[in-house]
Design a protein around this motif. Sequence first.
Motif, short mmCIF file in Angstrom:
data_model
loop_
_atom_site.label_atom_id
_atom_site.label_comp_id
_atom_site.label_asym_id
_atom_site.label_seq_id
_atom_site.Cartn_x
_atom_site.Cartn_y
_atom_site.Cartn_z
N ASN A 300 -20.20 25.02 -12.20
CA ASN A 300 -20.30 26.64 -11.73
C ASN A 300 -20.75 26.76 -10.79
OD1 ASN A 300 -20.41 29.21 -12.20
ND2 ASN A 300 -22.45 29.04 -13.16
N LEU A 316 -9.32 13.44 -14.92
CA LEU A 316 -10.62 12.21 -15.83
C LEU A 316 -9.78 11.04 -15.67
CD1 LEU A 316 -13.68 12.23 -16.33
CD2 LEU A 316 -13.63 12.86 -18.41
N PHE A 375 -25.43 18.41 -16.92
CA PHE A 375 -25.92 17.08 -18.11
C PHE A 375 -27.45 18.27 -18.88
CE2 PHE A 375 -23.61 14.11 -15.64
CZ PHE A 375 -22.86 13.11 -16.83
N GLN A 377 -27.83 20.34 -19.37
CA GLN A 377 -27.12 21.78 -20.36
C GLN A 377 -25.80 20.85 -21.65
OE1 GLN A 377 -24.27 24.85 -18.73
NE2 GLN A 377 -24.12 25.68 -20.69
N GLY B 23 -19.85 11.21 -19.67
CA GLY B 23 -20.51 12.54 -19.71
C GLY B 23 -19.85 14.39 -19.34
N PHE B 24 -19.05 13.78 -18.56
CA PHE B 24 -17.49 14.53 -17.87
C PHE B 24 -16.50 14.95 -19.47
CE2 PHE B 24 -18.74 13.53 -12.72
CZ PHE B 24 -19.08 14.04 -13.08
N TRP B 25 -16.02 14.03 -19.76
CA TRP B 25 -15.59 14.10 -20.92
C TRP B 25 -16.15 14.84 -22.11
CZ3 TRP B 25 -15.36 11.81 -25.81
CH2 TRP B 25 -14.28 12.09 -26.65
N ARG B 26 -17.34 14.27 -22.35
CA ARG B 26 -17.88 15.32 -23.51
C ARG B 26 -17.90 17.03 -22.64
NH1 ARG B 26 -22.69 14.25 -26.56
NH2 ARG B 26 -22.15 16.41 -27.18
N MET B 27 -18.29 17.17 -21.59
CA MET B 27 -18.24 18.31 -21.54
C MET B 27 -17.12 19.33 -21.20
SD MET B 27 -20.56 17.93 -17.39
CE MET B 27 -21.96 16.72 -17.94
N LEU B 28 -15.72 17.83 -20.80
CA LEU B 28 -14.83 18.82 -21.22
C LEU B 28 -14.12 18.57 -22.58
CD1 LEU B 28 -12.72 16.71 -18.48
CD2 LEU B 28 -12.85 18.86 -18.53
N MET B 31 -16.18 21.99 -23.69
CA MET B 31 -15.48 22.85 -23.47
C MET B 31 -14.16 23.87 -23.20
SD MET B 31 -15.64 22.59 -18.87
CE MET B 31 -14.70 24.00 -18.48
N ARG B 32 -13.30 22.55 -24.19
CA ARG B 32 -12.53 23.28 -25.10
C ARG B 32 -12.65 23.48 -26.15
NH1 ARG B 32 -7.97 17.98 -24.25
NH2 ARG B 32 -6.69 20.21 -23.72
N PHE B 36 -19.69 24.14 -25.35
CA PHE B 36 -19.71 23.84 -23.78
C PHE B 36 -19.29 24.86 -22.74
CE2 PHE B 36 -20.03 22.28 -19.32
CZ PHE B 36 -20.82 21.49 -19.19
N ASP B 37 -20.07 25.76 -22.03
CA ASP B 37 -19.95 27.09 -20.53
C ASP B 37 -20.82 26.50 -19.98
OD1 ASP B 37 -18.74 28.89 -20.35
OD2 ASP B 37 -19.08 30.33 -21.29
N PRO B 38 -20.13 26.50 -19.03
CA PRO B 38 -21.50 25.61 -17.91
C PRO B 38 -21.32 27.84 -17.01
CG PRO B 38 -18.53 25.52 -17.59
CD PRO B 38 -18.75 25.78 -18.52
N ARG B 39 -20.21 28.33 -17.75
CA ARG B 39 -20.94 29.71 -16.66
C ARG B 39 -21.66 30.35 -18.22
NH1 ARG B 39 -16.88 28.21 -14.26
NH2 ARG B 39 -16.70 28.83 -12.08
N ALA B 40 -22.14 29.99 -18.95
CA ALA B 40 -22.85 31.21 -20.28
C ALA B 40 -23.68 31.57 -20.13
CB ALA B 40 -23.84 29.74 -21.79
#
Lengths: 659, 184
Positions: A300, A316, A375, A377, B23-28, B31-32, B36-40
Amino acid sequence: MFGPEQGHFALALACVLALVQFAVPLWGANRRDARLVGLAPYLAVSQLLALGYSFLCLVMCAVSDDFSVQNVAANSAVSKPLLYKITGVWGNHEGSVLLWTLILAVCGGAVSLFGRNLPDILRGRVLAILGGVSAGFQMFCLLTSDPFERVFPAPMDGQGMNPLLQDPGLAFHPPILYTGYVGFAVPFAFAVAALIEGRVDAAWGRWVRPWAVAAWCFLTCGIALGSWWSYYVLGWGGYWFWDPVENASLIPWLTGTALVHSAIVVEKREGLKIWTVLLAIATFSFSLSGTFLVRSGILNSVHAFANDPARGVFILALLAIVIGGSLALFAWRAPSLTSTGLFSPVSREGSLVLNNILLCSICAVVVTGTMYPPFMQLLAGRTISVGKPFFDAATIPLTLPLLLAMGVGTALPWKRAQLARTFSHLYVAAGIAAIGLALCFWKLSGILPIACGALAIWVIAASVSDVLRRIGIGHTSAQGVWERMKNLPRSSWGAALAHIGAGITILGLCGMSQAKHAIVEVHIGETRSLAGDDWTLLDVHDYIGPNYKAMQADIAIRHNGKLVTILHPEKRDFTTQSQTTTEVAIHTNFITDLYGVVGDRHGTGKDATYVLRLHRNPLAPWMWLGGLVMAIGGAFSLSDRRMRIGAPKRAAARNMARA
Amino acid sequence: MSVTRRGLLTAVPIIGAGVLGVGFWRMLSDMRSGAFDPRAIKNPNVGKPIPSFAMPGLPGLGDGFTDAELKAQHRPVLVNFFASWCIPCVAEMPGLRAISRNMPIWGIAYEDKPENASAFIQRDGSPYARVASDRHGRVAIDWGVTGVPESFLVAPGGRIIWHGSAALDPQIYEAEIRPRLAGL
């Protein structure tokens, strides 16, 4: 001739050439086939030409207002000034990826041209690795972010560009920053090539270091320029926000700085070999991850690119191949690299090890702080933000010993130092630092700024006194001093300059910790005082600009009744983008910035009041000036005869002749 | 196997990169799927009782309401903060009208002139069972509202059980609100 379809084709051609550049020299090196390996430079240069042509096509599309190209239609407009039509090409996701790959190709071209004296096999492998990375990013560009995508029907005019981005500082910030990021691909390629070869020696350290230093100079300038831009454009009076995107550039800078130093140990003492290879891999990996994080939308940040998780998945996967592959190779081959030489803790190499430990610790802190919120979150479902208090509290205590060691390190000889003798060189600098400490107690408040300020003065004093001692000031004749000045290697001048630059930046940061600001609401003619200065709003007038309406304020600043300056901050309304920007007015005497911002108007006529933000920022310009001095130091060091790539081979030839 | 410096130098980067990568893969992937919404925007009042308040009504739309009235309801109520100056709120209205066929929605006009708010919600038919005016945004601060539109699902007795910071539509109602009503 320079249409979008030609550009698209050239991009595809470059991608194919990059794939060939990856495969053929590696295969040739394995078979010890000199002809196949010898193709690598030609492939790299042709890839560069194809990509350069493709980039030129995109620039021409923007300049000629070809709104049938989606990217131009979305980011440009007929009324945009020519400079920003050109620089706007890399102000968006697609164009910036193309620029990224172009710079990577330029690096490949530079290795081809300037690396003529490298062993052919090593150069072939380095170019092959660069070609592989290039191919990956060109595929990313072609498959997920095509800058040449067309729209039908083509709009009559484009949507224009964010007025905040129409600024010369920001126009050149991305290319310089990217050159820094991407430049670390060359040390990375050298590291991977060395792992394949199974050999890292002093010559390797000497070859890899100029590339690392060059990339480091660009990254330093890029970070400083970005920080400067946010200071004078955003109008918050801040210069560094510990924003994830800023951290993404700071992390490779920290590991890159460690790399620049550890490569010296490889060159001089054949030590820290595995560590240096790992740093080279890590620095480029962090550069790549930074690019990925910014564009995937995971973090963010105030720097919003058009986020698309699908692109994130592609990058990725690319990261997994590049980083995972190189780390796997590292795990497999690193044991074959053996270290020679013992280290004494009190020696030049000992201090460089300390420098690496501290820089990597700071890097670990920044990585932790940046990655903690997403992480947290992901794992606990809680939103947390990590900001300035954490970073300040965790990085400053690590910076203090780093500064202390910077002063001592350059005075220490290699192998084994005698502490007493070293201190006898440093007592003048220590005395100046003690005076500096007193000065800091007088001028600064807060224990950390005082300590940082005194240590920054220590670094500068120690660097200057080190150079003075080497050129023999005080115990040689003027003629002798001149001779010694000419003979002192440029890398020593460079190191001293870079350290002085770091000291200047730290002093600037200390000064900014004492910044004062006030938000006031005043009528015309009213005066407010801030930290000893009287700020008077003289007048406010409106005028119409080329594509905006502006409100300009005249603010007079008096110190003890004497006029210092009149600032003219503006507030501009861009009608087409319905966006407002503030034009900060800054008066600087290189010691203190007086920084004024005009905000909203309340009421009308005689009763109208204006919101003003007034800042007094001590030593603010020093932060960026220090960055520039650091980069100049790096450039000086690059011009050293020893750093020029030809040197090792000449030395080898000489050795052979002697034998 | 003993832990060597070289082993550490090899293992730590690989494990670190692996953890970050997974972790990044899970987040992505989250997100789809929207998980997971980083702007939530997380509201700290979820799970807590509603704050106390008393607000006047809007012209021509009856009296306002108080926290006591909201707590006394026997059915769950959707509380929606809106404003006539807010474009997403205009876009949200048809969705709210659709949702209002299933459950009562109580509206709170946030920092809006009462006559503007009143005209706005009567233009195409009001989705709100009751409406109150938070003229200066004081109540919104207590609720932890960060912007309009935001909505809260309030259970009988006055506990907040869900918070949404986007314009509502029937899909969000089906996915987020309806499953929660079943548990009450």
